[in-house]
Scaffold this motif. Structure first.
Motif, PDB file in Angstrom:
ATOM      1  N   GLU A 176       0.839  -1.204   0.000  1.00  0.00           N
ATOM      2  CA  GLU A 176       0.000   0.000   0.000  1.00  0.00           C
ATOM      3  C   GLU A 176       0.873   1.253   0.000  1.00  0.00           C
ATOM      4  OE1 GLU A 176      -3.308   2.439   2.598  1.00  0.00           O
ATOM      5  OE2 GLU A 176      -1.763   1.263   3.614  1.00  0.00           O
ATOM      6  N   ALA A 177       1.876   1.289   0.865  1.00  0.00           N
ATOM      7  CA  ALA A 177       2.769   2.451   0.948  1.00  0.00           C
ATOM      8  C   ALA A 177       3.486   2.682  -0.376  1.00  0.00           C
ATOM      9  CB  ALA A 177       3.781   2.261   2.076  1.00  0.00           C
ATOM     10  N   LYS A 178       3.932   1.616  -0.998  1.00  0.00           N
ATOM     11  CA  LYS A 178       4.635   1.741  -2.283  1.00  0.00           C
ATOM     12  C   LYS A 178       3.714   2.302  -3.360  1.00  0.00           C
ATOM     13  CE  LYS A 178       7.299  -0.795  -5.657  1.00  0.00           C
ATOM     14  NZ  LYS A 178       7.810  -2.002  -6.182  1.00  0.00           N
ATOM     15  N   LEU A 179       2.476   1.815  -3.421  1.00  0.00           N
ATOM     16  CA  LEU A 179       1.530   2.349  -4.403  1.00  0.00           C
ATOM     17  C   LEU A 179       1.325   3.848  -4.204  1.00  0.00           C
ATOM     18  CD1 LEU A 179      -1.204  -0.455  -4.471  1.00  0.00           C
ATOM     19  CD2 LEU A 179       0.460   0.085  -6.276  1.00  0.00           C
ATOM     20  N   LEU A 180       1.178   4.277  -2.960  1.00  0.00           N
ATOM     21  CA  LEU A 180       0.985   5.698  -2.683  1.00  0.00           C
ATOM     22  C   LEU A 180       2.232   6.502  -3.025  1.00  0.00           C
ATOM     23  CD1 LEU A 180      -1.046   5.425   0.628  1.00  0.00           C
ATOM     24  CD2 LEU A 180      -1.884   6.299  -1.570  1.00  0.00           C
ATOM     25  N   ASP A 181       3.408   6.009  -2.656  1.00  0.00           N
ATOM     26  CA  ASP A 181       4.649   6.730  -2.963  1.00  0.00           C
ATOM     27  C   ASP A 181       4.904   6.831  -4.458  1.00  0.00           C
ATOM     28  OD1 ASP A 181       5.245   7.283  -0.316  1.00  0.00           O
ATOM     29  OD2 ASP A 181       6.618   5.591  -0.088  1.00  0.00           O
ATOM     30  N   GLU A 182       4.437   5.858  -5.210  1.00  0.00           N
ATOM     31  CA  GLU A 182       4.624   5.862  -6.669  1.00  0.00           C
ATOM     32  C   GLU A 182       3.447   6.523  -7.397  1.00  0.00           C
ATOM     33  OE1 GLU A 182       5.380   1.769  -7.718  1.00  0.00           O
ATOM     34  OE2 GLU A 182       7.412   1.849  -6.893  1.00  0.00           O
ATOM     35  N   TRP A 183       2.533   7.097  -6.662  1.00  0.00           N
ATOM     36  CA  TRP A 183       1.366   7.788  -7.205  1.00  0.00           C
ATOM     37  C   TRP A 183       0.511   6.862  -8.074  1.00  0.00           C
ATOM     38  CZ3 TRP A 183      -0.730  12.442  -5.992  1.00  0.00           C
ATOM     39  CH2 TRP A 183      -0.007  13.203  -5.066  1.00  0.00           C
ATOM     40  N   LYS A 184       0.426   5.612  -7.675  1.00  0.00           N
ATOM     41  CA  LYS A 184      -0.470   4.652  -8.330  1.00  0.00           C
ATOM     42  C   LYS A 184      -1.780   4.647  -7.537  1.00  0.00           C
ATOM     43  CE  LYS A 184       3.245   1.918 -10.286  1.00  0.00           C
ATOM     44  NZ  LYS A 184       3.946   0.627 -10.316  1.00  0.00           N
ATOM     45  N   LEU A 185      -2.467   5.776  -7.604  1.00  0.00           N
ATOM     46  CA  LEU A 185      -3.615   6.000  -6.742  1.00  0.00           C
ATOM     47  C   LEU A 185      -4.833   5.172  -7.131  1.00  0.00           C
ATOM     48  CD1 LEU A 185      -3.352   9.855  -6.165  1.00  0.00           C
ATOM     49  CD2 LEU A 185      -2.219   7.968  -4.967  1.00  0.00           C
TER      50      LEU A 185
END
Length: 162
Positions: free
Chosen positions: A18-27
Motif C-alpha cells: 500500500e505504501a509503495k503504491l501511494l509513494d509511486e502515485w499509483k492511486l
C-alpha cells in the motif's frame, strides 16, 4: 495466499505494498485495495474519536469517493499536487490481531515525508485497518488515520493521501 493461511508477514507485506503504491502515485491501484463498502477516514487533529456528523473530518470517504479522490489527484488540474510531491512512507510498531478471524485488525505508527518545491513536510500518526480476505488476497474494509500533530503547519492542508 489461500483462505485461512494469512500470516503476520502477509499483512505487513500488504501494508508495505500500500505504501509503495501511494509513494509511486499509483492511486487508482491504491483505491482498488478497498472493498466496495470500504471507508477511509482522517478525523480532526486532537479529536481521534470525533463523530462525523458533529465534526469536520479532513477525509471521510466511502469507496466511490476515495476512487474519485484518487482520480482527481492524478489530473494536472489538481494544481496543489501537480507536479506530484515526492513522498516516502514508513510504517512502524505494527500490531496484527485476528489472523484466524473474519476481520484482521492492524494498528501501526506511520511517518510520511513529503517534499515539494524544496520544502519537506512530515506527517506522523497512527493508522488502524480492518482487513479481510477476498479473492485469495487481503483488502481494506476500513482505514483510519489519526494525525499526531499540533496543527497542519506551515501549509494548513493535506493535499496527498496519507
Amino acid at each position: 495466499m489461500t483462505r485461512n493461511t494469512i500470516e503476520r508477514q502477509d499483512v505487513i507485506d500488504f501494508l508495505y505494498t500500500e505504501a509503495k503504491l501511494l509513494d509511486e502515485w499509483k492511486l487508482k491501484e491504491w483505491a482498488a485495495l478497498f472493498t466496495d463498502d470500504g471507508t477511509f477516514i482522517v478525523p480532526p487533529i486532537g479529536e481521534p474519536e470525533a463523530v462525523p456528523t458533529n465534526s469536520l473530518y479532513y477525509i471521510h470517504d466511502n469507496r466511490s469517493r476515495l476512487q474519485e479522490r484518487a482520480e482527481r489527484l492524478l489530473k494536472k488540474e489538481a494544481h496543489v499536487e501537480y507536479p506530484h510531491s515526492t513522498t516516502t512512507r514508513n510504517y512502524h510498531n505494527i500490531l496484527v490481531n485476528g489472523l484466524n478471524s473474519g476481520v484482521i485488525t492492524v494498528e501501526c505508527n506511520f511517518t510520511t515525508y513529503r517534499t515539494k518545491r524544496e520544502v519537506v513536510d512530515t506527517f506522523i500518526g497512527r493508522a488502524s485497518y480492518e482487513l479481510i480476505q477476498q479473492d485469495n488476497g487481503l483488502v481494506i474494509k476500513n482505514k483510519k488515520v489519526v494525525l499526531n500533530l499540533d496543527s497542519l503547519r506551515p501549509h494548513g492542508k493535506i493535499s496527498l493521501i496519507l
